[in-house]
Write an enzyme that holds these catalytic residues in place. Structure first.
Site, PDB file in Angstrom:
ATOM      1  N   HIS A 157       0.878  -1.302  -0.188  1.00  0.00           N
ATOM      2  CA  HIS A 157       0.134   0.108  -0.148  1.00  0.00           C
ATOM      3  C   HIS A 157       0.904   1.233   0.647  1.00  0.00           C
ATOM      4  CE1 HIS A 157      -3.473  -2.082   1.380  1.00  0.00           C
ATOM      5  NE2 HIS A 157      -3.150  -2.557   0.891  1.00  0.00           N
ATOM      6  N   TYR A 193     -10.911   6.902   1.290  1.00  0.00           N
ATOM      7  CA  TYR A 193     -10.603   5.750   2.002  1.00  0.00           C
ATOM      8  C   TYR A 193      -8.628   5.403   1.403  1.00  0.00           C
ATOM      9  CZ  TYR A 193      -8.939   1.060   1.914  1.00  0.00           C
ATOM     10  OH  TYR A 193      -8.469  -0.006   1.787  1.00  0.00           O
ATOM     11  N   ASP A 246      -8.393   1.178  -5.053  1.00  0.00           N
ATOM     12  CA  ASP A 246      -9.749   1.040  -4.973  1.00  0.00           C
ATOM     13  C   ASP A 246     -10.353   2.281  -4.656  1.00  0.00           C
ATOM     14  OD1 ASP A 246     -11.160  -0.834  -3.419  1.00  0.00           O
ATOM     15  OD2 ASP A 246     -10.621  -1.373  -1.738  1.00  0.00           O
ATOM     16  N   HIS A 248     -13.319   1.486  -3.749  1.00  0.00           N
ATOM     17  CA  HIS A 248     -14.175   1.151  -2.274  1.00  0.00           C
ATOM     18  C   HIS A 248     -15.763   1.487  -2.561  1.00  0.00           C
ATOM     19  CE1 HIS A 248     -13.679   0.375   2.636  1.00  0.00           C
ATOM     20  NE2 HIS A 248     -12.570  -0.453   1.849  1.00  0.00           N
ATOM     21  N   GLU A 272     -10.434  -2.274  -8.220  1.00  0.00           N
ATOM     22  CA  GLU A 272     -11.085  -2.601  -6.672  1.00  0.00           C
ATOM     23  C   GLU A 272     -12.723  -1.605  -6.288  1.00  0.00           C
ATOM     24  OE1 GLU A 272      -8.813  -3.361  -3.186  1.00  0.00           O
ATOM     25  OE2 GLU A 272     -10.148  -4.359  -2.294  1.00  0.00           O
ATOM     26  N   GLU A 298     -15.451  -7.616  -1.186  1.00  0.00           N
ATOM     27  CA  GLU A 298     -14.355  -8.148  -0.219  1.00  0.00           C
ATOM     28  C   GLU A 298     -15.782  -8.074   1.246  1.00  0.00           C
ATOM     29  OE1 GLU A 298     -11.823  -4.385   0.102  1.00  0.00           O
ATOM     30  OE2 GLU A 298     -12.934  -4.472   1.522  1.00  0.00           O
ATOM     31  N   ARG A 319     -11.832 -11.210  -4.775  1.00  0.00           N
ATOM     32  CA  ARG A 319     -11.458 -11.050  -3.813  1.00  0.00           C
ATOM     33  C   ARG A 319     -12.476 -10.780  -2.261  1.00  0.00           C
ATOM     34  NH1 ARG A 319      -7.244  -7.627  -2.143  1.00  0.00           N
ATOM     35  NH2 ARG A 319      -8.435  -6.107  -1.283  1.00  0.00           N
ATOM     36  N   GLU A 375      -2.886  -9.520  -0.600  1.00  0.00           N
ATOM     37  CA  GLU A 375      -2.841  -8.304  -0.303  1.00  0.00           C
ATOM     38  C   GLU A 375      -1.799  -8.081   0.945  1.00  0.00           C
ATOM     39  OE1 GLU A 375      -6.681  -6.687   0.687  1.00  0.00           O
ATOM     40  OE2 GLU A 375      -5.169  -4.286   1.241  1.00  0.00           O
TER      41      GLU A 375
HETATM   42 MG    MG Z   1     -10.284  -3.118  -0.555  1.00  0.00          MG
END
Ligand code: MG
Length: 440
Positions: A157, A193, A246, A248, A272, A298, A319, A375
């Protein structure tokens, strides 16, 4: 740490022994399955997240397994499901009957596929796979068919308040050998995010009177800022480093479609969660409009949320958060189904997955042909103290230690040093300028 135990009638607590001798393990082969003797919920917070780990103890002295049941927002609900319902239901069952126990617990509640019960089931399921590995003196990846790769490729990240900071963080990861980096930049004046501006004071004056005080998120400034970040990063870094991002589930569907198309020149490894699970019907439209690779899921808890996305090849990466879908026993089936549609795995793996859950991710990564990326989460010293045997991370890869089961343990004495600071996190505190709730 709260320690709560369910015991089969008349049974005593089993000691939490260390790794068993190879000779002892070998002697177990061919022996009848041990029984589930006790189910214990272990709750600890050695770093940021409220972790829930399940320990299943067996009728064979010293033999136990551990699994991840972490739902950091609602950990006590998961604990209650295990202690009040699932634990008593499975006491006395054969530990080897993993599939049968999974299926019977899955339907025992009649209503099913919710995140609390899935996490509870994951904790039990993981412990049973761990026990089986120890009984057979084999790592779990071996039980899944063996290693398809030497280690799991990780993505790191990188984030910052300024775009140049993000560039600097990416360069640091590249210098450490990483080839995949997720990039998130703050939007001035707004929350966001993965990277938030120092304050949203600058936009508070734009809000209507009577608004509920909150950090402010708006999708259009975020989209504009993100496009600027990618333009900068590709100009400065070139195209050999893989960049991920992402969304999000934070923008309206039509804006996600625009973002996917506008990001095409920057050739992401994946974008993502462009849509929320409630909006999965938009993926077909997105696939037909953009070549930007899509990762999703997720927040998935129910197979019907993702089945069409995979079988129609509308996404590139699945994911799921493995404990939220019911643990390894479900995730291995998801991975195998995705293989036939060349959808790759990218299991959710931040700090709100326990180190035990990361070990589950890793063992499945190693045995999955259609593995895509993992990740990264660094295990801080307190986490490694609580979870000896946590996966090793070196030069952009995660390695299994090749010990039986998941190769990870929980040090209960160390875990007790880190009790929960709060009952669990609440999300959803961010709001739009007009005061309406923003998805987290
Ligand atoms: Mg995520």
């Amino acid at each position: 740490m709260n320690r709560r135990t369910l015991l089969q009638s008349g049974a005593g607590l089993l000691s939490a022994g260390g790794p068993l001798a190879a000779a002892q393990q070998a002697a177990r082969r061919g022996m009848p399955s041990p029984k589930i003797k006790a189910v214990r919920v272990l709750m600890t917070q050695p770093a940021g997240s409220q972790l829930v780990v399940v320990k299943v103890e067996t009728s064979e002295p010293g033999l136990y397994g551990i699994g991840c049941a972490t739902h950091q927002e609602r950990p006590h609900a998961v604990a209650a499901a295990i202690e009040q319902h699932i634990g008593p239901y499975i006491l006395g069952r054969n530990c080897d009957d993993i599939e049968d126990i999974w299926q019977s617990v899955y339907v025992a509640s009649y209503f099913r596929s919710g995140v609390t019960l899935n996490n509870a089931l994951s904790g039990i399921d993981g412990a049973l796979w761990d026990i089986l590995g120890k009984r057979l003196n084999a790592p779990v990846y071996q039980l899944l068919g063996g290693k398809a790769r030497a280690a799991a490729t990780l993505y790191a990240h990188a984030s910052g308040k300024e775009i140049e900071e993000v560039e600097e963080r990416v360069r640091e990861w590249m210098a450490k050998g990483y080839r995949h980096v997720r990039v998130q930049v703050a939007t001035p004046g707004y929350t966001g995010y993965g990277a938030s501006a120092a304050t949203s004071a600058g936009v508070q004056g734009m809000r209507p009177s009577g608004v509920i005080p909150s950090p402010v998120y708006e999708p259009t400034p975020y989209v504009n800022r993100t496009l600027k970040m990618f333009e900068h990063l590709r100009n400065k870094l070139g195209f050999d480093v893989e960049l991920l991002h992402d969304v999000h589930e934070r923008v309206p569907p039509s804006q996600a479609l625009q973002l996917g198309r506008l990001l095409e020149p920057y050739r992401l490894f994946f974008m993502e969660d462009p849509f929320a699970p409630e909006d999965v019907g938009w993926f077909q439209v997105m696939r037909q409009q953009t070549s930007t690779p899509i990762a999703m899921g997720e927040l998935f808890v129910n197979r019907n949320e993702w089945l069409n996305l995979v079988s129609n090849r509308w996404i590139d990466f699945i994911r799921c958060h493995i404990s939220a879908i019911g643990g390894l026993n479900m995730a291995r089936k998801v991975a195998n189904l995705c293989e036939f549609f060349n959808v790759r795995t990218a299991w959710h793996g931040p700090g709100n997955v326990s180190a035990v859950g990361h070990a589950v991710n890793l063992h499945l990564d190693l045995a999955t042909t259609n593995f895509g990326i993992q990740e990264q989460n660094f295990f801080e010293d307190p986490v490694r103290e609580v979870f000896p045997g946590a996966p090793e991370i070196r030069d952009g890869y995660m390695y299994a230690n090749d010990k039986p089961g998941f190769g990870i343990d929980i040090n209960e004495r160390a875990a007790a040093k880190f009790p929960y600071k709060t009952p669990g996190n609440n999300r959803g505190i961010e709001r739009r300028l007009d005061g309406s709730v923003q998805r987290p």
